[in-house]
Scaffold this motif. Sequence first.
Motif, PDB file in Angstrom:
ATOM      1  N   CYS A   1       0.986  -1.217   0.230  1.00 12.57           N
ATOM      2  CA  CYS A   1       0.076  -0.073   0.035  1.00 12.57           C
ATOM      3  C   CYS A   1       0.702   1.211  -0.086  1.00 12.57           C
ATOM      4  CB  CYS A   1      -1.013   0.065   1.154  1.00 12.57           C
ATOM      5  SG  CYS A   1      -2.268   1.286   1.358  1.00 12.57           S
TER       6      CYS A   1
ATOM      7  N   VAL B   1      -4.442   7.109  -0.101  1.00 13.58           N
ATOM      8  CA  VAL B   1      -4.066   5.720  -0.018  1.00 13.58           C
ATOM      9  C   VAL B   1      -4.262   5.121  -1.432  1.00 13.58           C
ATOM     10  CG1 VAL B   1      -4.760   3.549   1.184  1.00 13.58           C
ATOM     11  CG2 VAL B   1      -4.475   5.509   2.239  1.00 13.58           C
ATOM     12  N   ARG B   2      -3.137   4.573  -2.021  1.00 12.70           N
ATOM     13  CA  ARG B   2      -3.273   3.832  -3.385  1.00 12.70           C
ATOM     14  C   ARG B   2      -2.331   2.652  -3.293  1.00 12.70           C
ATOM     15  NH1 ARG B   2      -0.300   8.443  -6.801  1.00 12.70           N
ATOM     16  NH2 ARG B   2      -0.638   6.881  -8.292  1.00 12.70           N
ATOM     17  N   SER B   3      -2.467   1.903  -4.554  1.00 10.57           N
ATOM     18  CA  SER B   3      -1.924   0.748  -4.696  1.00 10.57           C
ATOM     19  C   SER B   3      -1.973  -0.451  -3.800  1.00 10.57           C
ATOM     20  CB  SER B   3      -0.417   1.151  -4.953  1.00 10.57           C
ATOM     21  OG  SER B   3      -0.152   1.965  -6.083  1.00 10.57           O
ATOM     22  N   LEU B   4      -3.274  -0.473  -3.194  1.00 15.88           N
ATOM     23  CA  LEU B   4      -3.519  -1.235  -2.203  1.00 15.88           C
ATOM     24  C   LEU B   4      -3.980  -2.569  -2.563  1.00 15.88           C
ATOM     25  CD1 LEU B   4      -4.078  -2.114   1.075  1.00 15.88           C
ATOM     26  CD2 LEU B   4      -6.440  -1.540   0.505  1.00 15.88           C
TER      27      LEU B   4
ATOM     28  N   GLY C   1      -5.337  -6.040   4.605  1.00 12.56           N
ATOM     29  CA  GLY C   1      -5.538  -4.985   3.970  1.00 12.56           C
ATOM     30  C   GLY C   1      -5.761  -3.893   4.775  1.00 12.56           C
TER      31      GLY C   1
ATOM     32  N   LEU D   1      -2.797  -2.427   6.476  1.00 11.87           N
ATOM     33  CA  LEU D   1      -2.060  -1.738   5.394  1.00 11.87           C
ATOM     34  C   LEU D   1      -2.722  -0.276   5.586  1.00 11.87           C
ATOM     35  CD1 LEU D   1      -1.534  -4.377   2.665  1.00 11.87           C
ATOM     36  CD2 LEU D   1       0.507  -3.082   4.002  1.00 11.87           C
ATOM     37  N   VAL D   2      -3.968  -0.068   5.311  1.00 10.21           N
ATOM     38  CA  VAL D   2      -4.454   1.029   5.280  1.00 10.21           C
ATOM     39  C   VAL D   2      -4.322   1.930   6.279  1.00 10.21           C
ATOM     40  CG1 VAL D   2      -6.661   2.327   5.056  1.00 10.21           C
ATOM     41  CG2 VAL D   2      -6.109   0.543   3.509  1.00 10.21           C
TER      42      VAL D   2
ATOM     43  N   CYS E   1      -1.024   3.449   6.746  1.00  7.16           N
ATOM     44  CA  CYS E   1      -1.033   4.596   5.912  1.00  7.16           C
ATOM     45  C   CYS E   1      -1.557   5.778   6.460  1.00  7.16           C
ATOM     46  CB  CYS E   1      -1.401   4.386   4.519  1.00  7.16           C
ATOM     47  SG  CYS E   1      -0.445   3.304   3.579  1.00  7.16           S
TER      48      CYS E   1
ATOM     49  N   THR F   1     -11.560   4.006  -5.308  1.00  5.59           N
ATOM     50  CA  THR F   1     -11.627   2.815  -5.040  1.00  5.59           C
ATOM     51  C   THR F   1     -12.925   2.030  -5.911  1.00  5.59           C
ATOM     52  OG1 THR F   1     -11.764   0.782  -3.438  1.00  5.59           O
ATOM     53  CG2 THR F   1     -12.838   2.699  -3.022  1.00  5.59           C
TER      54      THR F   1
END
Length: 155
Positions: free
Chosen positions: A60, A72-75, A87, A90-91, A94, A110
């Motif tokens: 992420c 928040v990108r590329s998760l 998931g 990870l978020v 971030c 998303t």
Amino acid sequence: MEKYILRKATIADVKAIHRLLMDCATKRLLLPRSFGELYSHLRDFIVAEDEKSGTVVGCCALTITWEALAEVRSLVVAESAQGQGLGRRLVEFCVSDAVTFGVYKVFALTYQVPFFQKLGFSEVSKDILPQKVWADCLKCPQFPECDEVAMMIEL
């Protein structure tokens, strides 16, 4: 049960991150990222690593887009590691990182609306993200017909 370590990405992770992103991109779940983009934005990425094998199973990125706004990108979480809360972790990592920088508005574009809602994000109009549109969206092959949903959390 497998255990995963979340950590900042390193140069050694770029190929694994690229593979994860490209697997998702072929399913049209996110946009592909070139190796050049990954190397130039490596500091934005965190990875989830399998503690036993050392395999990167998720990633992420947090990208600061403006004075008080980050994305928040590329998760991505590999299918083999899904359903274990990676998931979410990870978020949350971030979002915590954003606060460390003094950024209190975080957004994501998303297709996974229920996932982000569970994390406290709410749907917003893309019109409130002009910096994102001019920085990234104009280069996207789906622009201006993007069907991703803009989600935001204010901390």
